[in-house]
Design a protein around this motif. Sequence first.
Motif, PDB file in Angstrom:
ATOM      1  N   THR A  29      -9.577   6.279 -28.243  1.00 41.38           N
ATOM      2  CA  THR A  29      -9.776   4.832 -28.166  1.00 41.38           C
ATOM      3  C   THR A  29     -10.708   4.364 -29.274  1.00 41.38           C
ATOM      4  O   THR A  29     -11.350   5.168 -29.956  1.00 41.38           O
ATOM      5  CB  THR A  29     -10.381   4.425 -26.808  1.00 41.38           C
ATOM      6  N   GLY A  30     -10.780   3.038 -29.418  1.00 41.51           N
ATOM      7  CA  GLY A  30     -11.601   2.474 -30.484  1.00 41.51           C
ATOM      8  C   GLY A  30     -13.081   2.751 -30.322  1.00 41.51           C
ATOM      9  O   GLY A  30     -13.772   3.066 -31.292  1.00 41.51           O
ATOM     10  N   VAL A  84     -12.312   9.736 -26.033  1.00 42.51           N
ATOM     11  CA  VAL A  84     -11.018  10.191 -25.540  1.00 42.51           C
ATOM     12  C   VAL A  84     -10.936   9.900 -24.042  1.00 42.51           C
ATOM     13  O   VAL A  84     -11.908  10.074 -23.309  1.00 42.51           O
ATOM     14  CB  VAL A  84     -10.829  11.701 -25.809  1.00 42.51           C
ATOM     15  N   ARG A  85      -9.748   9.452 -23.590  1.00 41.92           N
ATOM     16  CA  ARG A  85      -9.553   9.136 -22.172  1.00 41.92           C
ATOM     17  C   ARG A  85      -8.247   9.737 -21.677  1.00 41.92           C
ATOM     18  O   ARG A  85      -7.291   9.917 -22.434  1.00 41.92           O
ATOM     19  CB  ARG A  85      -9.490   7.613 -21.937  1.00 41.92           C
ATOM     20  N   PHE A  86      -8.233  10.046 -20.389  1.00 46.65           N
ATOM     21  CA  PHE A  86      -6.998  10.410 -19.695  1.00 46.65           C
ATOM     22  C   PHE A  86      -6.750   9.326 -18.657  1.00 46.65           C
ATOM     23  O   PHE A  86      -7.578   9.114 -17.762  1.00 46.65           O
ATOM     24  CB  PHE A  86      -7.126  11.774 -19.012  1.00 46.65           C
ATOM     25  N   ARG A 131     -13.952  13.565 -24.488  1.00 51.88           N
ATOM     26  CA  ARG A 131     -14.924  13.699 -25.565  1.00 51.88           C
ATOM     27  C   ARG A 131     -15.328  12.329 -26.103  1.00 51.88           C
ATOM     28  O   ARG A 131     -14.465  11.492 -26.390  1.00 51.88           O
ATOM     29  CB  ARG A 131     -14.310  14.540 -26.690  1.00 51.88           C
ATOM     30  N   PRO A 132     -16.625  12.031 -26.252  1.00 44.25           N
ATOM     31  CA  PRO A 132     -17.054  10.729 -26.787  1.00 44.25           C
ATOM     32  C   PRO A 132     -16.889  10.679 -28.304  1.00 44.25           C
ATOM     33  O   PRO A 132     -16.534  11.671 -28.949  1.00 44.25           O
ATOM     34  CB  PRO A 132     -18.526  10.661 -26.389  1.00 44.25           C
ATOM     35  N   SER A 153     -13.704  13.338 -38.538  1.00 46.80           N
ATOM     36  CA  SER A 153     -13.845  13.722 -37.126  1.00 46.80           C
ATOM     37  C   SER A 153     -12.588  13.343 -36.358  1.00 46.80           C
ATOM     38  O   SER A 153     -12.585  12.391 -35.565  1.00 46.80           O
ATOM     39  CB  SER A 153     -15.078  13.035 -36.514  1.00 46.80           C
ATOM     40  N   PRO A 154     -11.472  14.050 -36.570  1.00 54.08           N
ATOM     41  CA  PRO A 154     -10.233  13.734 -35.851  1.00 54.08           C
ATOM     42  C   PRO A 154     -10.335  14.172 -34.390  1.00 54.08           C
ATOM     43  O   PRO A 154     -11.289  14.850 -33.983  1.00 54.08           O
ATOM     44  CB  PRO A 154      -9.182  14.556 -36.600  1.00 54.08           C
ATOM     45  N   ARG A 155      -9.326  13.796 -33.605  1.00 54.05           N
ATOM     46  CA  ARG A 155      -9.283  14.175 -32.200  1.00 54.05           C
ATOM     47  C   ARG A 155      -7.965  14.885 -31.906  1.00 54.05           C
ATOM     48  O   ARG A 155      -6.880  14.376 -32.222  1.00 54.05           O
ATOM     49  CB  ARG A 155      -9.421  12.932 -31.291  1.00 54.05           C
TER      50      ARG A 155
END
Length: 522
Positions: free
Chosen positions: A157-158, A162-164, A175-176, A183-185
């Motif tokens: 997210t902006g 990271v969200r589920f 992960r914040p 710093s990719p996700r």
Amino acid sequence: MTTTEAPRPAIRPERESFRPVLRAEWTKFRTIRGRLIGLGIAVVLCTTFTFLVANGTHEGTCTGTGSTCQSGHPYVATGPDGEAVADSYQFVGQPLTGNATITVRVRSLTGVTSANSTDTAPSLAHTRPSLAAWAKAGILLRPSTAQGSPYAAVMATGAHGVRFQYDYTHDQAGRPGTVSVASPRWLRLTRTGDTLTGYDSADGTAWTKIGTAHLAGLPSTVQVGLFVTSPVSFEGSGSGFATQATAAFDHVSQGARGAQGTWREQSIGVQDFYPKLPGGGYHRTGGSFVLRGSGDIAPAVVEGLLGTATPSSSVLTGLIVGLIAIIVVAAMFITVEYRRGMIRTTFAATPRRHRVLAAKAVVVGGVAFVVGTLAAAVAVPIGEHVLKANGAYVFPAGASTMVRIIAGTGALVAVTAIAVLAVGTIVRKSAGAVTAGIVVFVLPYIVGSSMSGGAEQWLFRLTPAAGFSVLGALPRSAQVDYPYTLANGYYPLSWWAGLAVLCAYAALALGVAAVTLRRRDA
């Protein structure tokens, strides 16, 4: 030798003695024709004013650029539990059969915000760089791309890490931090039957579980793929600004044998109510995907965007008028006995005066609950039917919400009646009790409804007007940055917290009334 048996202490039938008192007070109430007429008037007034308010509401056209109407109504998707949802996004995916593990790296996530509010035409020609806090990009799995269908997604997210998320209202944090080239996700979504699990990683090697969802009845073949969406940004103001996000993905892999066909791009929700920036699309170069899109996947807040009505909104005026009739009945249940001197007979028959007060409270509260519930059960469907007939969009509510609103209305009326009974016990005068009841329990709502800002919020938090929260049909969501205000149909307290505030006032009034009864002559 003579033995003397010690006298047995007299057994005071504390519990048994309350029943005849209750029966006596019920007999007093039901044998006075004027009280029964007053209750009937309350139901008629609530229903009549609800009809008049609903019949005077005409909203046959949509407002807000980017919205379309179908037969005079905006299209708003309905979620799995019957709630209104926003469900619009850019998607590229393919059918998938059986269990699977889908992995992707979100390399970047950027965005733009319109310079024009959603009241005017949003255009890419008038934007500025700005990524919405709840812009979302990641992996999405659902039985179909039909709006409102169940889903599970793991996403970056902006500004919320990271969200589920699944089924619009469920959200778990991973992960914040924000996404960048440095710093990719890494995201992963696995399917095992009806169970979906989301993971994230900083390097694609060490994975952390975020959460699990169970989508009952998930078919064997589902739609899975990459998505991006970006919601309206309010930026601390009442005006919304359409936004758009661009996400770059790579390292896409599907650990399953059921992948079918080529990747297919879809713009979901193009025809719905949600304000969007134009120009969403998809570009693929080898194993890299770039998606641009606007919209949201979350509980809808169409009240603020389209000026809609709710199943309970037209009941408010009728409820206020009917509540005044109930206040008159509740006050006179005790004050008439004082005026006619009958209270001395009552206390002579029941010296424990607090029992009389408790019995009267049970009677008037029980009757008021039945009357309030009946009035709401009749008025709410009437108001909703008339609103829809007049072309107004009515925010959908599930069956449980409708039951809660109807029963909550009965509870609101009952607690108010008990509180006014206590006020009547304290002041002993019908006119004074009725006036005090209206000023304390009705006027704060009328005053608060005409205010805005902090004063409005505090009135509906700290005064008996908080009890009207039971009529709230619009859910709040931490997943949506939106100015939830009473003007937009959102009460500052949850229904149970608002009712608790009203109950606290009623308990205080009953306590003062009980002390007054003990200390004063009849």
